[in-house]
Motif scaffolding. Structure first.
Motif, PDB file in Angstrom:
ATOM      1  N   ALA A   1       0.793  -1.113  -0.013  1.00 58.79           N
ATOM      2  CA  ALA A   1      -0.132   0.067  -0.121  1.00 58.79           C
ATOM      3  C   ALA A   1       0.997   1.013  -0.077  1.00 58.79           C
ATOM      4  O   ALA A   1       2.053   1.004   0.610  1.00 58.79           O
ATOM      5  N   MET A   2       0.473   2.298  -0.514  1.00 55.95           N
ATOM      6  CA  MET A   2       1.166   3.552  -0.632  1.00 55.95           C
ATOM      7  C   MET A   2       0.181   4.585  -0.107  1.00 55.95           C
ATOM      8  O   MET A   2      -0.731   4.835  -0.069  1.00 55.95           O
ATOM      9  N   SER A   3       1.056   5.643   0.365  1.00 58.16           N
ATOM     10  CA  SER A   3       0.515   6.842   1.028  1.00 58.16           C
ATOM     11  C   SER A   3       1.471   8.149   0.629  1.00 58.16           C
ATOM     12  O   SER A   3       2.500   8.102   0.128  1.00 58.16           O
ATOM     13  N   TRP A   4       0.608   9.167   0.745  1.00 60.81           N
ATOM     14  CA  TRP A   4       1.369  10.716   0.559  1.00 60.81           C
ATOM     15  C   TRP A   4       1.102  11.267   2.226  1.00 60.81           C
ATOM     16  O   TRP A   4       0.226  11.175   2.438  1.00 60.81           O
ATOM     17  N   VAL A   5       2.249  11.523   2.576  1.00 58.34           N
ATOM     18  CA  VAL A   5       2.314  12.387   3.714  1.00 58.34           C
ATOM     19  C   VAL A   5       2.971  13.667   3.398  1.00 58.34           C
ATOM     20  O   VAL A   5       3.776  13.658   2.700  1.00 58.34           O
ATOM     21  N   ARG A   6       2.594  14.613   4.232  1.00 60.37           N
ATOM     22  CA  ARG A   6       3.053  15.979   4.189  1.00 60.37           C
ATOM     23  C   ARG A   6       3.555  16.668   5.292  1.00 60.37           C
ATOM     24  O   ARG A   6       3.182  16.234   6.670  1.00 60.37           O
ATOM     25  N   GLN A   7       4.612  17.815   5.037  1.00 62.97           N
ATOM     26  CA  GLN A   7       5.069  18.317   6.412  1.00 62.97           C
ATOM     27  C   GLN A   7       5.216  19.809   5.993  1.00 62.97           C
ATOM     28  O   GLN A   7       5.789  20.158   5.145  1.00 62.97           O
ATOM     29  N   ALA A   8       4.287  20.685   6.549  1.00 70.22           N
ATOM     30  CA  ALA A   8       4.210  22.112   6.250  1.00 70.22           C
ATOM     31  C   ALA A   8       5.598  22.696   7.045  1.00 70.22           C
ATOM     32  O   ALA A   8       5.847  22.010   8.298  1.00 70.22           O
ATOM     33  N   PRO A   9       5.542  23.846   6.856  1.00 68.25           N
ATOM     34  CA  PRO A   9       6.759  24.637   7.515  1.00 68.25           C
ATOM     35  C   PRO A   9       6.465  24.661   8.994  1.00 68.25           C
ATOM     36  O   PRO A   9       5.511  25.183   9.481  1.00 68.25           O
ATOM     37  N   GLY A  10       7.501  24.258   9.932  1.00 65.27           N
ATOM     38  CA  GLY A  10       7.233  24.486  11.237  1.00 65.27           C
ATOM     39  C   GLY A  10       6.428  23.510  12.061  1.00 65.27           C
ATOM     40  O   GLY A  10       6.001  23.591  13.122  1.00 65.27           O
ATOM     41  N   LYS A  11       5.769  22.568  11.174  1.00 66.53           N
ATOM     42  CA  LYS A  11       4.643  21.397  11.710  1.00 66.53           C
ATOM     43  C   LYS A  11       5.263  20.179  11.580  1.00 66.53           C
ATOM     44  O   LYS A  11       6.297  19.943  10.775  1.00 66.53           O
ATOM     45  N   GLY A  12       4.254  19.236  12.060  1.00 59.85           N
ATOM     46  CA  GLY A  12       4.621  17.853  11.979  1.00 59.85           C
ATOM     47  C   GLY A  12       4.200  17.074  10.958  1.00 59.85           C
ATOM     48  O   GLY A  12       3.472  17.895   9.823  1.00 59.85           O
ATOM     49  N   LEU A  13       4.295  15.834  10.750  1.00 51.16           N
ATOM     50  CA  LEU A  13       4.029  15.194   9.428  1.00 51.16           C
ATOM     51  C   LEU A  13       2.369  15.013   9.630  1.00 51.16           C
ATOM     52  O   LEU A  13       1.807  14.823  10.439  1.00 51.16           O
ATOM     53  N   GLU A  14       1.846  14.980   8.326  1.00 48.42           N
ATOM     54  CA  GLU A  14       0.578  14.998   8.277  1.00 48.42           C
ATOM     55  C   GLU A  14       0.092  14.081   7.044  1.00 48.42           C
ATOM     56  O   GLU A  14       0.383  14.131   5.983  1.00 48.42           O
TER      57      GLU A  14
ATOM     58  N   SER B   1       4.004   0.878   2.704  1.00 44.15           N
ATOM     59  CA  SER B   1       3.559  -0.017   3.905  1.00 44.15           C
ATOM     60  C   SER B   1       2.820  -1.027   3.537  1.00 44.15           C
ATOM     61  O   SER B   1       2.195  -1.203   2.455  1.00 44.15           O
ATOM     62  N   LEU B   2       3.114  -2.254   4.137  1.00 44.01           N
ATOM     63  CA  LEU B   2       2.479  -3.853   3.753  1.00 44.01           C
ATOM     64  C   LEU B   2       0.884  -3.543   3.826  1.00 44.01           C
ATOM     65  O   LEU B   2       0.486  -4.276   3.069  1.00 44.01           O
ATOM     66  N   ARG B   3       0.582  -2.701   4.659  1.00 42.57           N
ATOM     67  CA  ARG B   3      -0.936  -2.473   4.954  1.00 42.57           C
ATOM     68  C   ARG B   3      -1.233  -1.134   4.778  1.00 42.57           C
ATOM     69  O   ARG B   3      -0.466  -0.316   5.455  1.00 42.57           O
ATOM     70  N   MET B   4      -2.323  -0.884   4.400  1.00 41.23           N
ATOM     71  CA  MET B   4      -2.679   0.609   4.165  1.00 41.23           C
ATOM     72  C   MET B   4      -2.807   1.468   5.585  1.00 41.23           C
ATOM     73  O   MET B   4      -3.308   0.668   6.637  1.00 41.23           O
ATOM     74  N   SER B   5      -2.287   2.522   5.634  1.00 43.97           N
ATOM     75  CA  SER B   5      -2.125   3.285   6.926  1.00 43.97           C
ATOM     76  C   SER B   5      -2.659   4.684   6.609  1.00 43.97           C
ATOM     77  O   SER B   5      -2.692   5.159   5.693  1.00 43.97           O
TER      78      SER B   5
END
Length: 124
Positions: A33-46, A99-103
């Motif tokens: 499974a694949m995901s997109w995760v982002r990180q805005a300036p000064g913030k955590g991963l989302e 990841s091997l499973r959707m997350s």
């Protein structure tokens, strides 16, 4: 060595569109499974969006529903994110992750592989 290489980021005006790509190599892409995760300036991963290994199931964070579309092409080991109606608060570094499973998690430990990221800046 496993590689995930993102591309397609850049500077776009509010309301514009971008298409991100993530080229995978040296692992069995179609089994993850694949995901997109982002990180805005000064913030955590989302977490932004995820898709099943076969592409038949996709999930989205509420803040991108109706604007972003995730897809994949298992024949050429590539993941995509079509982003429309972009807003300034979409500005972030966008990462693809496997990841091997959707997350729908945002932590790096929830994924087996990560890319280096591509910068998306939405500004007039």
């Amino acid at each position: 060595e496993v590689q995930l290489v993102e591309s397609g980021g850049g500077l776009v005006q509010p309301g514009g569109s971008l298409r991100l790509s993530c080229a995978a190599s040296r692992f069995i892409f179609w089994s993850y499974a694949m995901s997109w995760v982002r990180q805005a300036p000064g913030k955590g991963l989302e977490w932004v969006s995820g898709i099943s290994s076969g592409g038949g199931s996709a999930n989205y964070a509420d803040f991108v529903k109706g604007r972003f579309t995730i897809s994949r092409n298992n024949a050429n080991d590539t993941l995509y994110l079509q982003m429309n109606s972009l807003r300034p608060d979409d500005t972030a570094v966008y990462y693809c992750a496997a990841s091997l499973r959707m997350s729908s998690g945002s932590g790096r430990s929830e994924y087996d592989y990560w890319g280096q990221g591509t910068q998306v800046t939405v500004s007039s």
